[in-house]
Design a protein around this motif. Structure first.
Motif, mmCIF file in Angstrom:
data_model
loop_
_atom_site.group_PDB
_atom_site.id
_atom_site.type_symbol
_atom_site.label_atom_id
_atom_site.label_comp_id
_atom_site.label_asym_id
_atom_site.label_seq_id
_atom_site.Cartn_x
_atom_site.Cartn_y
_atom_site.Cartn_z
ATOM 1 N N PRO A 277 0.810 -1.227 0.000
ATOM 2 C CA PRO A 277 0.000 0.000 0.000
ATOM 3 C C PRO A 277 0.841 1.275 0.000
ATOM 4 C CG PRO A 277 -0.963 -1.608 1.481
ATOM 5 C CD PRO A 277 0.356 -2.166 1.058
ATOM 6 N N ALA A 278 1.953 1.268 0.749
ATOM 7 C CA ALA A 278 2.818 2.441 0.772
ATOM 8 C C ALA A 278 3.490 2.649 -0.582
ATOM 9 C CB ALA A 278 3.864 2.302 1.877
ATOM 10 N N ILE A 279 3.900 1.558 -1.205
ATOM 11 C CA ILE A 279 4.513 1.650 -2.531
ATOM 12 C C ILE A 279 3.493 2.156 -3.547
ATOM 13 C CG2 ILE A 279 5.491 0.270 -4.412
ATOM 14 C CD1 ILE A 279 6.767 -1.508 -2.247
ATOM 15 N N ARG A 280 2.301 1.613 -3.485
ATOM 16 C CA ARG A 280 1.257 2.035 -4.432
ATOM 17 C C ARG A 280 0.938 3.514 -4.274
ATOM 18 N NH1 ARG A 280 -2.480 1.212 -7.982
ATOM 19 N NH2 ARG A 280 -4.666 1.738 -7.748
ATOM 20 N N ALA A 281 0.866 3.998 -3.037
ATOM 21 C CA ALA A 281 0.542 5.405 -2.811
ATOM 22 C C ALA A 281 1.630 6.317 -3.376
ATOM 23 C CB ALA A 281 0.351 5.661 -1.320
ATOM 24 N N ARG A 282 2.898 5.963 -3.151
ATOM 25 C CA ARG A 282 3.993 6.791 -3.671
ATOM 26 C C ARG A 282 4.039 6.719 -5.191
ATOM 27 N NH1 ARG A 282 8.844 8.695 -1.497
ATOM 28 N NH2 ARG A 282 7.561 8.983 0.385
ATOM 29 N N LEU A 283 3.812 5.539 -5.749
ATOM 30 C CA LEU A 283 3.810 5.401 -7.201
ATOM 31 C C LEU A 283 2.673 6.198 -7.829
ATOM 32 C CD1 LEU A 283 4.890 4.181 -9.804
ATOM 33 C CD2 LEU A 283 3.542 2.122 -9.336
ATOM 34 N N ALA A 284 1.523 6.225 -7.166
ATOM 35 C CA ALA A 284 0.389 6.996 -7.690
ATOM 36 C C ALA A 284 0.755 8.469 -7.838
ATOM 37 C CB ALA A 284 -0.823 6.839 -6.773
ATOM 38 N N GLU A 285 1.544 8.988 -6.904
ATOM 39 C CA GLU A 285 1.999 10.375 -6.989
ATOM 40 C C GLU A 285 2.879 10.578 -8.216
ATOM 41 O OE1 GLU A 285 4.013 11.224 -3.373
ATOM 42 O OE2 GLU A 285 2.258 10.880 -2.095
ATOM 43 N N LYS A 286 3.772 9.623 -8.470
ATOM 44 C CA LYS A 286 4.677 9.737 -9.618
ATOM 45 C C LYS A 286 3.899 9.674 -10.921
ATOM 46 C CE LYS A 286 8.320 9.456 -6.844
ATOM 47 N NZ LYS A 286 9.326 10.520 -6.647
ATOM 48 N N VAL A 287 2.926 8.774 -10.989
ATOM 49 C CA VAL A 287 2.110 8.638 -12.199
ATOM 50 C C VAL A 287 1.319 9.916 -12.448
ATOM 51 C CG1 VAL A 287 0.153 7.407 -13.214
ATOM 52 C CG2 VAL A 287 1.985 6.128 -12.091
ATOM 53 N N SER A 288 0.766 10.490 -11.388
ATOM 54 C CA SER A 288 0.014 11.734 -11.539
ATOM 55 C C SER A 288 0.908 12.861 -12.055
ATOM 56 C CB SER A 288 -0.610 12.139 -10.198
ATOM 57 O OG SER A 288 -1.615 11.223 -9.807
ATOM 58 N N ARG A 289 2.158 12.881 -11.627
ATOM 59 C CA ARG A 289 3.086 13.918 -12.102
ATOM 60 C C ARG A 289 3.357 13.753 -13.591
ATOM 61 N NH1 ARG A 289 8.214 15.209 -8.451
ATOM 62 N NH2 ARG A 289 8.359 16.778 -10.114
ATOM 63 N N VAL A 301 -3.001 11.969 -23.457
ATOM 64 C CA VAL A 301 -2.886 10.801 -22.577
ATOM 65 C C VAL A 301 -4.014 9.838 -22.919
ATOM 66 C CG1 VAL A 301 -2.946 9.986 -20.189
ATOM 67 C CG2 VAL A 301 -1.821 12.161 -20.744
ATOM 68 N N ALA A 302 -3.640 8.615 -23.334
ATOM 69 C CA ALA A 302 -4.645 7.629 -23.734
ATOM 70 C C ALA A 302 -5.025 6.687 -22.601
ATOM 71 C CB ALA A 302 -4.124 6.816 -24.922
ATOM 72 N N SER A 303 -4.184 6.573 -21.586
ATOM 73 C CA SER A 303 -4.467 5.662 -20.473
ATOM 74 C C SER A 303 -5.385 6.321 -19.457
ATOM 75 C CB SER A 303 -3.164 5.225 -19.808
ATOM 76 O OG SER A 303 -2.359 6.349 -19.482
ATOM 77 N N SER A 304 -5.920 5.511 -18.563
ATOM 78 C CA SER A 304 -6.877 6.009 -17.579
ATOM 79 C C SER A 304 -6.220 6.977 -16.597
ATOM 80 C CB SER A 304 -7.494 4.834 -16.818
ATOM 81 O OG SER A 304 -8.409 5.306 -15.849
ATOM 82 N N ARG A 305 -6.983 7.981 -16.201
ATOM 83 C CA ARG A 305 -6.513 8.934 -15.205
ATOM 84 C C ARG A 305 -6.993 8.570 -13.799
ATOM 85 N NH1 ARG A 305 -5.123 14.001 -17.587
ATOM 86 N NH2 ARG A 305 -5.245 13.908 -19.853
ATOM 87 N N ALA A 306 -8.021 7.750 -13.704
ATOM 88 C CA ALA A 306 -8.583 7.391 -12.405
ATOM 89 C C ALA A 306 -7.640 6.433 -11.680
ATOM 90 C CB ALA A 306 -9.947 6.744 -12.586
ATOM 91 N N GLU A 307 -7.350 6.709 -10.414
ATOM 92 C CA GLU A 307 -6.392 5.883 -9.672
ATOM 93 C C GLU A 307 -6.861 4.447 -9.529
ATOM 94 O OE1 GLU A 307 -4.605 7.167 -6.081
ATOM 95 O OE2 GLU A 307 -4.294 9.233 -6.757
ATOM 96 N N ASN A 308 -8.169 4.210 -9.473
ATOM 97 C CA ASN A 308 -8.653 2.843 -9.314
ATOM 98 C C ASN A 308 -8.608 2.055 -10.621
ATOM 99 O OD1 ASN A 308 -10.761 4.379 -10.475
ATOM 100 N ND2 ASN A 308 -12.290 2.910 -9.758
ATOM 101 N N GLU A 309 -8.216 2.705 -11.712
ATOM 102 C CA GLU A 309 -8.126 2.025 -13.012
ATOM 103 C C GLU A 309 -6.709 2.038 -13.559
ATOM 104 O OE1 GLU A 309 -10.900 3.814 -15.683
ATOM 105 O OE2 GLU A 309 -12.648 2.907 -14.715
#
Length: 373
Positions: A277-289, A301-309
């Motif tokens: 969970p900690a890795i996923r949360a930090r990675l989500a920040e990087k992906v959003s950037r 951007v063709a991929s999903s923007r929603a974190e749950n997808e």
């Protein structure tokens, strides 16, 4: 271990955005391999017994991350080997998309062509993701299993395997977890077959992987490729062929490399210590950037923007006549990506640093300047 402690163990060069292809090794994996190689080099009396313990160690490390017991896990050299074991062991129809990473469709077709007991049923998603609804509409009584990628390698889409389980009922659920294992906190307990390698997001290098089987899978699958290492005998089975082991160990062909197992185990133990969970949360920040930078410079951007997808993959799809300019700009700024089928796939990790994002900004700046000239 904190997430920052975990990140400090990785020292890849700036500009690496290609973890969906292969993940640069971390300190834990490298030091573990060096220690085991040195042990083998010297081979001091009695010292090699520790190599024999690496199989148990790696199965326990995998089991702790996916919630399976160690006897439901067998080490594999890669994802494809695990999926081959699963597909060759199935009797009946298997529903899967032909657009999955080749490991799945190749395993299904090879099994069908060789044994004629598996029947592939190809899922037409009309270019969209594999969803519970799409699967539900294609189920027939002859389908005994459904196979899906946890994260689609082309689009980065994170499959709803919980929803898929709900619609397929008692059928086997086969999950290629390669693009999500160790960075997605997935409900693995709903799956019957899980296969993954360690060379991407787990950052354990090539030659590492696993196959995990639920009790339902162990009951329904046939261990077609089951070698001398796959029995319940504690001794080498001489002068006769013993039946396959009762658990996942039946899906082994020969003795694996204990050095590869140790390297994989060390990487997974660190992941377990910090927590997915900690890795996923930090990675989500990087992906959003990455997505925010693409938006800033009008890169589609063709991929999903929603974190749950999504997991760790961002897919850019510039106009066809602008693809070369984008890839050239990324190359000229030292950005490692995957270019395939008119798209550019970027995949950061928790260790992707500020220098990497500065280089990515520079690449996007060059691209935006070129297309407006």
């Amino acid at each position: 271990m904190t997430i920052d402690d975990f990140v400090s163990g990785f020292t890849e060069e700036p500009g690496y955005f290609n973890f969906a292809s292969v993940g640069p090794l971390g300190r834990a994996a490298i030091e573990e391999e060096q220690a085991q190689v040195e042990l083998l080099r010297r081979s001091r009396f009695g010292s090699l017994a520790s190599l024999e313990d690496q199989d148990r160690r790696v199965r326990e490390a995998v089991g702790q991350l996916i919630g399976f017991s160690s006897d439901q896990v067998v080490f594999q050299p890669n994802t494809s080997s695990g999926l081959m074991h699963a597909m060759f062991g199935i009797t009946g129809g298997v529903l899967l998309s032909p657009a999955e990473f080749p490991s799945l469709p190749f395993a299904a077709v090879r099994a069908a062509d060789s044994l004629s007991v598996l029947a592939p049923h190809w899922l037409d998603t009309a270019g969209g993701p594999v969803t519970p609804g799409v699967i539900r509409d294609r189920l027939t009584p002859g389908i005994v299993a459904v196979a899906v990628s946890l994260v689609d390698f082309r689009t980065g889409y994170l499959a709803d395997i919980e929803g898929i389980r709900q619609v397929i009922g008692d059928r086997l659920l086969i999950v290629d977890a390669m693009q999500g294992f160790s960075v997605v906190d997935a409900p693995y307990e709903v799956a019957d077959v899980i296969a993954s390698g360690g060379q991407k997001w787990a950052r354990a290098g090539w030659g590492t992987g696993f196959l995990a089987l639920s009790e339902r899978a162990l009951d329904r699958l046939t261990p077609v490729f089951s070698g001398f290492s796959a029995t319940d005998s504690p001794d080498l089975p001489l002068d006769g062929v013993l039946p396959p082991a009762g658990g996942a160990g039946a899906y082994s062909v020969s003795n694996p490399s204990p050095i590869d197992q140790a390297r994989f185990a060390a990487a997974l133990e660190e992941i377990g210590a910090v927590g997915v969970p900690a890795i996923r949360a930090r990675l989500a920040e990087k992906v959003s950037r990455v997505i925010d930078l693409a938006d800033e410079y009008a890169v589609p951007v063709a991929s999903s923007r929603a974190e749950n997808e999504r997991a760790g993959i961002v897919v850019l799809e510039p106009a066809a006549d602008q693809l070369t300019m984008l890839t050239a700009s990324l190359f000229n700024h030292g950005i490692s990506v995957t270019v395939r089928g008119g798209t550019v796939r970027l995949s950061p990790h928790v260790s992707t640093d500020e220098d990497s994002f500065d280089a990515l900004r520079g690449a996007f700046t060059s691209y935006a300047s070129a297309i407006t000239v």
